[in-house]
Write a protein that holds these residues in place. Sequence first.
Motif, PDB file in Angstrom:
ATOM      1  N   PHE A 208      51.115  43.146  46.601  1.00  0.00           N
ATOM      2  CA  PHE A 208      50.838  43.946  45.415  1.00  0.00           C
ATOM      3  C   PHE A 208      49.660  44.878  45.680  1.00  0.00           C
ATOM      4  CE2 PHE A 208      52.654  39.940  44.026  1.00  0.00           C
ATOM      5  CZ  PHE A 208      53.599  40.311  43.077  1.00  0.00           C
ATOM      6  N   PRO A 209      49.790  46.182  45.360  1.00  0.00           N
ATOM      7  CA  PRO A 209      48.620  47.066  45.421  1.00  0.00           C
ATOM      8  C   PRO A 209      47.546  46.556  44.470  1.00  0.00           C
ATOM      9  CG  PRO A 209      50.650  48.325  45.145  1.00  0.00           C
ATOM     10  CD  PRO A 209      51.002  46.896  44.917  1.00  0.00           C
ATOM     11  N   SER A 210      46.300  46.671  44.891  1.00  0.00           N
ATOM     12  CA  SER A 210      45.224  46.089  44.089  1.00  0.00           C
ATOM     13  C   SER A 210      43.908  46.805  44.345  1.00  0.00           C
ATOM     14  CB  SER A 210      45.071  44.593  44.431  1.00  0.00           C
ATOM     15  OG  SER A 210      44.816  44.403  45.810  1.00  0.00           O
ATOM     16  N   VAL A 211      42.926  46.494  43.515  1.00  0.00           N
ATOM     17  CA  VAL A 211      41.548  46.925  43.740  1.00  0.00           C
ATOM     18  C   VAL A 211      40.711  45.641  43.746  1.00  0.00           C
ATOM     19  CG1 VAL A 211      41.190  47.399  41.276  1.00  0.00           C
ATOM     20  CG2 VAL A 211      39.647  48.401  42.961  1.00  0.00           C
ATOM     21  N   SER A 212      39.871  45.487  44.767  1.00  0.00           N
ATOM     22  CA  SER A 212      39.161  44.233  44.962  1.00  0.00           C
ATOM     23  C   SER A 212      37.658  44.446  45.000  1.00  0.00           C
ATOM     24  CB  SER A 212      39.616  43.551  46.256  1.00  0.00           C
ATOM     25  OG  SER A 212      40.989  43.228  46.199  1.00  0.00           O
ATOM     26  N   PHE A 213      36.945  43.421  44.573  1.00  0.00           N
ATOM     27  CA  PHE A 213      35.481  43.465  44.503  1.00  0.00           C
ATOM     28  C   PHE A 213      34.897  42.311  45.317  1.00  0.00           C
ATOM     29  CE2 PHE A 213      31.667  41.689  42.483  1.00  0.00           C
ATOM     30  CZ  PHE A 213      30.793  42.763  42.590  1.00  0.00           C
ATOM     31  N   VAL A 214      33.839  42.629  46.070  1.00  0.00           N
ATOM     32  CA  VAL A 214      33.075  41.615  46.798  1.00  0.00           C
ATOM     33  C   VAL A 214      31.605  41.839  46.497  1.00  0.00           C
ATOM     34  CG1 VAL A 214      32.476  40.657  49.052  1.00  0.00           C
ATOM     35  CG2 VAL A 214      34.782  41.560  48.663  1.00  0.00           C
ATOM     36  N   GLY A 215      30.910  40.811  46.012  1.00  0.00           N
ATOM     37  CA  GLY A 215      29.476  40.967  45.773  1.00  0.00           C
ATOM     38  C   GLY A 215      29.006  40.214  44.546  1.00  0.00           C
ATOM     39  N   ASN A 216      27.747  40.418  44.205  1.00  0.00           N
ATOM     40  CA  ASN A 216      27.181  39.812  42.994  1.00  0.00           C
ATOM     41  C   ASN A 216      27.529  40.667  41.782  1.00  0.00           C
ATOM     42  OD1 ASN A 216      25.244  38.960  45.357  1.00  0.00           O
ATOM     43  ND2 ASN A 216      24.974  37.452  43.742  1.00  0.00           N
ATOM     44  N   ARG A 217      27.926  40.008  40.715  1.00  0.00           N
ATOM     45  CA  ARG A 217      28.300  40.728  39.486  1.00  0.00           C
ATOM     46  C   ARG A 217      27.019  41.186  38.790  1.00  0.00           C
ATOM     47  NH1 ARG A 217      32.726  36.164  38.912  1.00  0.00           N
ATOM     48  NH2 ARG A 217      30.955  34.905  38.222  1.00  0.00           N
ATOM     49  N   LEU A 218      26.526  42.350  39.204  1.00  0.00           N
ATOM     50  CA  LEU A 218      25.207  42.819  38.768  1.00  0.00           C
ATOM     51  C   LEU A 218      25.159  43.147  37.279  1.00  0.00           C
ATOM     52  CD1 LEU A 218      24.309  45.168  41.775  1.00  0.00           C
ATOM     53  CD2 LEU A 218      23.651  42.770  41.422  1.00  0.00           C
ATOM     54  N   SER A 219      26.308  43.424  36.677  1.00  0.00           N
ATOM     55  CA  SER A 219      26.324  43.839  35.273  1.00  0.00           C
ATOM     56  C   SER A 219      26.568  42.686  34.311  1.00  0.00           C
ATOM     57  CB  SER A 219      27.406  44.912  35.056  1.00  0.00           C
ATOM     58  OG  SER A 219      27.186  46.012  35.916  1.00  0.00           O
TER      59      SER A 219
END
Length: 279
Positions: A208-219
Amino acid sequence: MKNFLSMSKSLEYSSVAIGKFDGVHIAHKKLFKYLDDNSCVLVIHKSHSKFLTPLKIREKLISKPSYKLPFKDIHSWDGERFADFLDKKLPNLKRIVVGYDFRFGKDKSYGADDLKSLFKAEVLIVPEIKIENLPLHSSIIRELIGFGDIKLANKLLGRNYSLEGGVICGQNLGSKELYPTINIKTQSFVLPGNGVYASFTHFKSRVFPSVSFVGNRLSTDRHFSIETHILDKNIELEEKTIQIEFVDKIRDNRHFENLSELKHQISLDIKNAKDILNT
């Protein structure tokens, strides 16, 4: 991957490639081309390391029968012992293939050229390969991934970098206030630098096409997370493990003052991901 040391019988292979083969990148694949049809690959394995490709994935990417050779069991051997070991395990061996920077034996005191004096078999040493003037080494690829330069890392790998992880519960904030995501926890993989990536997510034997995040959820809660949003799909996930394939970095991680600003930015990230992935 079977342990080569525990194989009770002599194996009838006529050629062998030896190395770590972490990443199974373009240079490794070139090395494998020098093997004949009756060949195998010995993967020197160090435990408790961060891998580009854990053993179970390496085994899938290597087109020849492959065996684990635990580093902890052979690191103190001298060259003669290593040669005698291979002669007994592979009595029909006619060719050994290694990279130019191959080291072995106690304190890594033996190099690729030493193999020629230790073995009667032909020893083929594959020279260094460069792409965009960068030496093609797993260590370089690790650095590029860690810096977030996933596009160049993928070019050196000859494929998109991917990692696997077990599905875990997130904040449950995405589906309510932002965009729904699948959260994962992973071990032993090199993690891409903090940021947002165009990606493909694998599960249900589909991609599946996707957008991914890696890191600390700063918000929000500032906790570290790896999460992926499937583009234009409402997914009911039952899988315990998924794979994320990273294509290109969209942006660095940053703080947003409120969820409205964050949601607007995610909508832009989704648009950019669609453009990159041609969806």
